[in-house]
Design a protein around this motif. Structure first.
Motif, PDB file in Angstrom:
ATOM      1  N   PRO A 147     -30.214 -37.725  14.489  1.00 52.24           N
ATOM      2  CA  PRO A 147     -29.183 -38.693  14.886  1.00 52.24           C
ATOM      3  C   PRO A 147     -28.414 -38.241  16.117  1.00 52.24           C
ATOM      4  N   THR A 148     -28.007 -36.998  16.126  1.00 53.64           N
ATOM      5  CA  THR A 148     -27.259 -36.502  17.275  1.00 53.64           C
ATOM      6  C   THR A 148     -28.074 -36.591  18.551  1.00 53.64           C
ATOM      7  N   ALA A 151     -28.555 -40.123  19.684  1.00 50.47           N
ATOM      8  CA  ALA A 151     -27.335 -40.646  20.296  1.00 50.47           C
ATOM      9  C   ALA A 151     -27.144 -40.062  21.688  1.00 50.47           C
ATOM     10  N   LEU A 152     -27.389 -38.774  21.819  1.00 54.85           N
ATOM     11  CA  LEU A 152     -27.235 -38.133  23.127  1.00 54.85           C
ATOM     12  C   LEU A 152     -28.181 -38.759  24.148  1.00 54.85           C
ATOM     13  N   LEU A 154     -29.596 -41.652  24.034  1.00 50.48           N
ATOM     14  CA  LEU A 154     -29.220 -43.045  24.278  1.00 50.48           C
ATOM     15  C   LEU A 154     -28.051 -43.131  25.248  1.00 50.48           C
ATOM     16  N   SER A 155     -27.107 -42.210  25.114  1.00 57.71           N
ATOM     17  CA  SER A 155     -25.967 -42.203  26.029  1.00 57.71           C
ATOM     18  C   SER A 155     -26.395 -41.754  27.419  1.00 57.71           C
ATOM     19  N   ARG A 156     -27.330 -40.823  27.453  1.00 58.11           N
ATOM     20  CA  ARG A 156     -27.734 -40.219  28.706  1.00 58.11           C
ATOM     21  C   ARG A 156     -28.591 -41.178  29.520  1.00 58.11           C
ATOM     22  N   PRO A 158     -30.194 -44.716  28.531  1.00 55.04           N
ATOM     23  CA  PRO A 158     -30.434 -45.728  27.498  1.00 55.04           C
ATOM     24  C   PRO A 158     -31.795 -46.391  27.618  1.00 55.04           C
ATOM     25  N   TRP A 159     -32.381 -46.345  28.787  1.00 54.98           N
ATOM     26  CA  TRP A 159     -33.703 -46.977  28.920  1.00 54.98           C
ATOM     27  C   TRP A 159     -34.761 -45.905  29.065  1.00 54.98           C
ATOM     28  N   THR A 163     -35.920 -45.398  23.458  1.00 59.38           N
ATOM     29  CA  THR A 163     -35.452 -46.764  23.247  1.00 59.38           C
ATOM     30  C   THR A 163     -36.594 -47.777  23.240  1.00 59.38           C
ATOM     31  N   GLY A 197     -27.230 -46.735  13.912  1.00 63.62           N
ATOM     32  CA  GLY A 197     -25.883 -46.328  13.521  1.00 63.62           C
ATOM     33  C   GLY A 197     -25.782 -46.017  12.047  1.00 63.62           C
TER      34      GLY A 197
END
Lengths: 284, 284
Positions: A147-148, A151-152, A154-156, A158-159, A163, A197
């Motif tokens: 998960p971490t 998330a990282l 995805l934030s860094r 996202p495409w 994803t 999430g």
DNA sequence: ACCTGAACACCGTTCAAGT
DNA sequence: ACCTGAACACCGTTCAAGT
């Protein structure tokens, strides 16, 4: 605790990006997020740091590759549902994470009463979405770091590479659902965001429970968390306190499934007004 | 670019946890996630590391506190909607992030055609949920590090200090919606997961756009991302490719709003069968 | 109670050198 | 082309010592 195979790696077998990523996943599974170190990696692979840097640009890329591999395995396992071949799942992901047989089926409808599943055709798009979701759900429980890292990444970017994998899997089923093309993006996004999430939150619960008291059942942890919520200021947190008991008693998979069905209902109600449009009508 | 106040900090003003957190937020805003360093912090605050460690246990706690402060400011700004007092928002969060006046209202319904908002009462629970969501949306755009830290904290300790804040804000409106108590947890979870996920993804888009080509409009970035999707293997990613154009042309806020309404529809359809149950009926 | 700052252990990354 | 391993820069954290 599960991973035991292939200890004391022999220095044979030439180094390769694949082997490095594999070792990284094992290290993450075994020693946690802080355990993945270039020093630990060189020891496990019996090389120097320079060798690793020849195959991988930096640590970030290594973590991305590890995340990618585990997600791909989880999705591949789901894709091999009714077919026989396991695809390219194998090797990565310990224990039964990538087991192609049964998707660990969603918790049986132990639901209280009201929501009486209206006999959906088996293997419906809805079912497949649930299966994909639970595949990711299980992968996160097997790999507490997932998960971490997800998330990282995805934030860094996202495409980035992960994803599209997830987006594609869910999106195909959204399309199969009959959602008009103009709403594909919104509907798929909603599903993906909820799944990542909620699954991540659940995995974090299990992980925290394991960390706090290694042997304790997660029920005890949830009980403690619920108590913590109950000790919040009643003036500031009336709702959260009211919901604390509900959180303590919930079954993860059931709750997760209920959330997916909620989003699915939103999609069909909002985007399929012709079909039957509304909530599953309470069986007559 | 926005933050300019209080540069070249004078060594007066005793150190305090609050001042440290404030400096951390500024450093994160200015120099990014990698810019927050105990060395940079000591320089900015004109002290030694020991002084900071007297007020804060470690870096993790510092990051959590920074995240907490920014989220609290965003939620407080939303809470001061119809009332006059700005609450304890102030100070933290640069630019107009915590401006208590107008919640930067959701994009006007430029919607294509079909979804004709059924004249909801203003200030309805739905409206308030949208306002809270856009408050977090804006906070993430102002603080590009927020999505990452939020995700990290959620993974680390899902029932930590930030979750109850957001959960409580959304949950109250879910309750006001008339959702039966047994479904509060599921409904609120679905909303929170969607909001954090979608807002974070959007913020990451903007951030990536800014990083890649500092001056370029994010439209150009999305165009590039869309092209990247178009170059995926057509056999492996038919859906993602089909949706690429749709992604390029979308308006963030509109898309975000559409997703929230989707989840809201799911909640009302599934949990409020008495009310009117279904999707907003196309206006007669 | 609050702060100083040198010192420590550790980490990601580099690079000249080897085969 | 692929690997070695010493060295570098930097980081979070500690702690004896000061006020």
């Amino acid at each position: 605790m599960a991973t035991r195979t292939r200890r004391t790696q022999r220095r044979t077998e030439a180094l390769s990006r694949e082997r490095i990523v594999e070792a990284a996943v094992e290290l993450l599974d075994t020693a946690g997020e802080g355990g993945l170190t270039f020093r630990a990696l060189t020891e496990r692979l019996a090389t120097g740091p320079g060798a690793i840097y020849w195959h991988v640009a930096n640590k970030e890329e290594l973590l991305d590759a590890a995340t990618d591999a585990v997600v791909a395995a989880a999705l591949a396992a789901e894709r091999a549902e009714s077919a026989g071949s396991a695809g390219s799942a194998g090797s990565i992901g310990p224990a039964g994470a990538a087991a192609p047989a049964e998707p660990t089926g969603p918790a049986e409808p132990t639901v209280s009463a009201e929501r009486t599943e209206p006999a959906e055709p088996p293997n419906s798009p809805q079912d497949k979405i649930r299966a994909i979701a639970f595949g990711l759900f299980d992968a996160m429980e097997d790999h507490p770091w997932l998960p971490t890292q997800l998330a990282l990444q995805l934030s860094r970017s996202p495409w980035g590479s992960v994803t599209p994998q997830i987006f594609e899997s869910i999106g195909r089923q959204v399309r199969a659902l009959g959602v008009p093309e103009g709403h594909w993006f919104t509907a798929t996004s909603a599903l993906v965001h909820y799944i990542l999430g909620a699954a991540g939150q659940n995995a974090a619960n299990s992980a925290t429970a394991r960390t706090l008291v290694p042997d304790v059942d997660r029920a005890e942890f949830l009980d403690a968390a619920s108590k913590a919520w109950n000790e919040l200021d009643p003036d500031d947190y009336p709702f959260t306190r009211a919901v604390a008991a509900q959180m303590r008693d919930h079954d993860d998979r059931e709750q997760f499934l209920a959330g997916i069905d909620l989003v699915l209902t939103g999609i069909t109600a909002l985007h399929l007004p012709g079909d039957q449009g509304c909530a599953p009508p309470p069986a007559p």
